[in-house]
Design a protein around this motif. Structure first.
Motif, PDB file in Angstrom:
ATOM      1  N   ARG A   1       0.718  -1.238   0.002  1.00 43.05           N
ATOM      2  CA  ARG A   1       0.222   0.012   0.024  1.00 43.05           C
ATOM      3  C   ARG A   1       0.918   1.026  -0.013  1.00 43.05           C
ATOM      4  O   ARG A   1       0.539   2.072  -0.633  1.00 43.05           O
ATOM      5  N   LEU A   2       2.009   1.246   0.622  1.00 42.71           N
ATOM      6  CA  LEU A   2       2.760   2.397   0.845  1.00 42.71           C
ATOM      7  C   LEU A   2       3.340   2.512  -0.497  1.00 42.71           C
ATOM      8  O   LEU A   2       3.708   3.738  -1.149  1.00 42.71           O
ATOM      9  N   LEU A   3       3.949   1.436  -1.312  1.00 39.66           N
ATOM     10  CA  LEU A   3       4.573   1.354  -2.408  1.00 39.66           C
ATOM     11  C   LEU A   3       3.412   1.943  -3.513  1.00 39.66           C
ATOM     12  O   LEU A   3       3.915   2.883  -4.191  1.00 39.66           O
ATOM     13  N   ASP A   4       2.241   1.662  -3.454  1.00 43.05           N
ATOM     14  CA  ASP A   4       1.270   1.811  -4.529  1.00 43.05           C
ATOM     15  C   ASP A   4       1.019   3.476  -4.340  1.00 43.05           C
ATOM     16  O   ASP A   4       0.886   4.206  -5.277  1.00 43.05           O
ATOM     17  N   ALA A   5       0.829   3.862  -2.808  1.00 43.46           N
ATOM     18  CA  ALA A   5       0.725   5.477  -2.740  1.00 43.46           C
ATOM     19  C   ALA A   5       1.893   6.275  -3.360  1.00 43.46           C
ATOM     20  O   ALA A   5       1.553   7.164  -3.890  1.00 43.46           O
ATOM     21  N   SER A   6       3.082   5.832  -3.198  1.00 40.56           N
ATOM     22  CA  SER A   6       4.270   6.157  -3.593  1.00 40.56           C
ATOM     23  C   SER A   6       4.463   6.415  -5.119  1.00 40.56           C
ATOM     24  O   SER A   6       4.751   7.305  -5.816  1.00 40.56           O
TER      25      SER A   6
END
Length: 112
Positions: A85-90
């Motif tokens: 999720r953090l990677l996707d948001a980034s």
């Protein structure tokens, strides 16, 4: 006399049956075997109880370990989901930034 002889035969038969049933030595041997049976039965019973206790302990340890493995794996996957999720948001942020840069470059190119 016949009655006496008949009575004597009955007594002889009774003594013979007693001898077949067991002499003192045979009764002693039988008693030893019965003691062995009782001792063996007690031993088997103790082993069964001991085995049950060991199996119950192993079962409990197995259950606890499986629950711990499950919990650790779930936590690992939840951490992976969080990282995704953090990677996707980034990535969404980077995509938006690149899109804005592309828009600016097109507009700058069109202006010149």
């Amino acid at each position: 006399m016949e009655d006496y002889e008949g009575g004597e035969k009955i007594v002889e038969k009774a003594e013979f049956v007693t001898n077949i049933v067991g002499s003192e030595e045979m009764e002693h041997n039988i008693s030893q075997i019965l003691e062995k049976i009782e001792h063996f039965t007690d031993l088997v019973s103790e082993l069964l109880e001991s085995g049950k206790a060991i199996m119950k302990q192993l079962s409990n340890e197995f259950e606890e370990r499986m629950i711990m493995i499950h919990k650790e794996q779930i936590e690992k996957w939840q951490e992976e989901i969080k990282e995704l999720r953090l990677l996707d948001a980034s990535n969404v942020q980077a995509h938006a930034l690149l899109h804005d840069a592309q828009y600016l470059l097109r507009n700058a190119h069109a202006d010149y």
